[in-house]
Design a protein around this motif. Sequence first.
Motif, PDB file in Angstrom:
ATOM      1  N   LEU A  64     -30.577  33.444 -12.240  1.00 34.16           N
ATOM      2  CA  LEU A  64     -31.774  33.569 -11.416  1.00 34.16           C
ATOM      3  C   LEU A  64     -32.291  32.245 -10.861  1.00 34.16           C
ATOM      4  O   LEU A  64     -32.937  32.230  -9.817  1.00 34.16           O
ATOM      5  CB  LEU A  64     -32.892  34.255 -12.223  1.00 34.16           C
ATOM      6  N   ASP A  65     -32.040  31.146 -11.570  1.00 33.78           N
ATOM      7  CA  ASP A  65     -32.615  29.864 -11.155  1.00 33.78           C
ATOM      8  C   ASP A  65     -31.704  29.108 -10.206  1.00 33.78           C
ATOM      9  O   ASP A  65     -30.485  29.331 -10.137  1.00 33.78           O
ATOM     10  CB  ASP A  65     -32.901  28.990 -12.393  1.00 33.78           C
ATOM     11  N   PHE A  66     -32.326  28.160  -9.473  1.00 32.22           N
ATOM     12  CA  PHE A  66     -31.582  27.289  -8.560  1.00 32.22           C
ATOM     13  C   PHE A  66     -30.997  26.123  -9.340  1.00 32.22           C
ATOM     14  O   PHE A  66     -31.670  25.513 -10.173  1.00 32.22           O
ATOM     15  CB  PHE A  66     -32.517  26.773  -7.458  1.00 32.22           C
ATOM     16  N   TRP A  67     -29.739  25.809  -9.088  1.00 36.40           N
ATOM     17  CA  TRP A  67     -29.052  24.715  -9.778  1.00 36.40           C
ATOM     18  C   TRP A  67     -28.564  23.668  -8.769  1.00 36.40           C
ATOM     19  O   TRP A  67     -27.847  24.009  -7.828  1.00 36.40           O
ATOM     20  CB  TRP A  67     -27.846  25.254 -10.548  1.00 36.40           C
ATOM     21  N   ASP A  68     -28.936  22.417  -9.011  1.00 37.33           N
ATOM     22  CA  ASP A  68     -28.398  21.321  -8.204  1.00 37.33           C
ATOM     23  C   ASP A  68     -26.931  21.072  -8.554  1.00 37.33           C
ATOM     24  O   ASP A  68     -26.489  21.370  -9.669  1.00 37.33           O
ATOM     25  CB  ASP A  68     -29.187  20.030  -8.441  1.00 37.33           C
ATOM     26  N   ASP A  69     -26.224  20.465  -7.623  1.00 38.21           N
ATOM     27  CA  ASP A  69     -24.799  20.207  -7.835  1.00 38.21           C
ATOM     28  C   ASP A  69     -24.554  19.354  -9.079  1.00 38.21           C
ATOM     29  O   ASP A  69     -23.640  19.631  -9.865  1.00 38.21           O
ATOM     30  CB  ASP A  69     -24.205  19.490  -6.615  1.00 38.21           C
ATOM     31  N   GLU A  70     -25.381  18.308  -9.285  1.00 38.84           N
ATOM     32  CA  GLU A  70     -25.133  17.399 -10.405  1.00 38.84           C
ATOM     33  C   GLU A  70     -25.353  18.094 -11.758  1.00 38.84           C
ATOM     34  O   GLU A  70     -24.684  17.774 -12.748  1.00 38.84           O
ATOM     35  CB  GLU A  70     -25.999  16.138 -10.313  1.00 38.84           C
ATOM     36  N   LEU A  71     -26.288  19.065 -11.811  1.00 41.13           N
ATOM     37  CA  LEU A  71     -26.515  19.793 -13.069  1.00 41.13           C
ATOM     38  C   LEU A  71     -25.328  20.705 -13.374  1.00 41.13           C
ATOM     39  O   LEU A  71     -24.927  20.844 -14.532  1.00 41.13           O
ATOM     40  CB  LEU A  71     -27.793  20.619 -12.978  1.00 41.13           C
ATOM     41  N   VAL A  72     -24.780  21.322 -12.353  1.00 39.96           N
ATOM     42  CA  VAL A  72     -23.603  22.172 -12.537  1.00 39.96           C
ATOM     43  C   VAL A  72     -22.420  21.330 -13.014  1.00 39.96           C
ATOM     44  O   VAL A  72     -21.663  21.740 -13.909  1.00 39.96           O
ATOM     45  CB  VAL A  72     -23.255  22.925 -11.238  1.00 39.96           C
ATOM     46  N   GLN A  73     -22.266  20.140 -12.439  1.00 39.92           N
ATOM     47  CA  GLN A  73     -21.184  19.247 -12.864  1.00 39.92           C
ATOM     48  C   GLN A  73     -21.369  18.815 -14.319  1.00 39.92           C
ATOM     49  O   GLN A  73     -20.398  18.683 -15.074  1.00 39.92           O
ATOM     50  CB  GLN A  73     -21.110  18.019 -11.944  1.00 39.92           C
ATOM     51  N   PHE A  74     -22.628  18.611 -14.721  1.00 42.50           N
ATOM     52  CA  PHE A  74     -22.923  18.237 -16.111  1.00 42.50           C
ATOM     53  C   PHE A  74     -22.526  19.376 -17.048  1.00 42.50           C
ATOM     54  O   PHE A  74     -21.926  19.148 -18.116  1.00 42.50           O
ATOM     55  CB  PHE A  74     -24.405  17.910 -16.270  1.00 42.50           C
ATOM     56  N   MET A  75     -22.851  20.607 -16.683  1.00 37.50           N
ATOM     57  CA  MET A  75     -22.470  21.753 -17.499  1.00 37.50           C
ATOM     58  C   MET A  75     -20.944  21.871 -17.579  1.00 37.50           C
ATOM     59  O   MET A  75     -20.392  22.188 -18.638  1.00 37.50           O
ATOM     60  CB  MET A  75     -23.052  23.048 -16.924  1.00 37.50           C
ATOM     61  N   LYS A  76     -20.297  21.583 -16.459  1.00 36.69           N
ATOM     62  CA  LYS A  76     -18.841  21.666 -16.410  1.00 36.69           C
ATOM     63  C   LYS A  76     -18.191  20.613 -17.307  1.00 36.69           C
ATOM     64  O   LYS A  76     -17.177  20.849 -17.957  1.00 36.69           O
ATOM     65  CB  LYS A  76     -18.396  21.472 -14.951  1.00 36.69           C
TER      66      LYS A  76
END
Length: 378
Positions: A64-76
């Motif tokens: 549901l929430d908006f994710w910035d590219d850098e946060l997605v990369q951190f999760m990855k």
Amino acid sequence: MANRDKNKKTLLELVKLPENSSCADCGAADPDWASYTLGIFVCLKCSGTHRNLSSISRIKSIRLDFWDDELVQFMKANGNRAAKDVYEKFVPVFFYQPQQDDCDVLREQWIRAKYERQEFTEQNKLRAYSSGIYEGLLWKKGKDNGQFLKRKFVLSDQDFTLKYYKEDESKGPKAVISVQSLNATFQPQKIGHAHGLQITYAVDDHTRNLFVYHESGQEIVNWFNAIRATRFVYLKTAFPTASNGELLPWTTRNFLKEGFMEKTGPSQREPFKKRWFILDGLDRKLLYFKTELDAVELGVIFIGTENHGYSVSECMPKGTRGNKWKFGMAVETPDRQFVFMCEQERERKEWIEALRQVIAKPMVPQDYTTEANIRRRK
């Protein structure tokens, strides 16, 4: 600019990976939330505790929430396995790691111990609950008026005892409880406190209960793990050839089922009486008490295997008196038939399923000793 759909797709792919497909803290399947500062995927329940650790953990919904590219990369770059390698690297073997159905205080303190206090990141970190002696004040339910009174408790692996004292400690302990039969299980609903702990032990083959709590969630969970630590040392001493995996289920255990049923006597002509029952699956005991907060059992029924003459089935007794409930079941033992009445059909099904689970489990050598001791009491 972040691509919302692409990032959501990436997160949903990450959470399907085997290492991320269950909650990092309680193991619940298909977590929908993530801590973007710790790089872990968690369930809704555990996300609530993470929200209270805002200086350490920040939570977002992966759907549901908006994710910035850098946060997605951190999760990855991180994920549950990487976090486990850091924050759970040196969890003591006896330490209880909560599951999804455990009470809130266990789950909350496990999360705080990992990420806030970082108790398991160093191999030789001093932990009070594994020091060999643990002592402090707990609120204990009194036997006379049912009020909770502050009492000092002392747990030691030197003599494998749990002692508690009344106001005047100079008179010595009120009780000295052997760790040999000690068990602890969280019972917040029964005790009426979010940190309620039931301590069970045996005296002369009879089961007794202590009901305690502490205002601090960390302190009551420390007590729980101190009991587990002491029990584990005792079990290692008593069974030196057993593996850790064989001993851990015996450190502490939850009861398989609890609740009220009506019970009649051996001739089945006695009036039915309402009793609180506890099924201890590991010890193969069906205990009954007058109320759910009684200190001493009224009786116990050993639950053996089908090959030894034990079974459970639905029944509708005839000619009985005093029963208000209509859903009956019969427990057959080599000595007699026990008849119980449940309030609802669902409860009867749950009791029968739980009892059959115990009956289907093979007996081990100590079970025969337990059976003989219980039959000797009759």
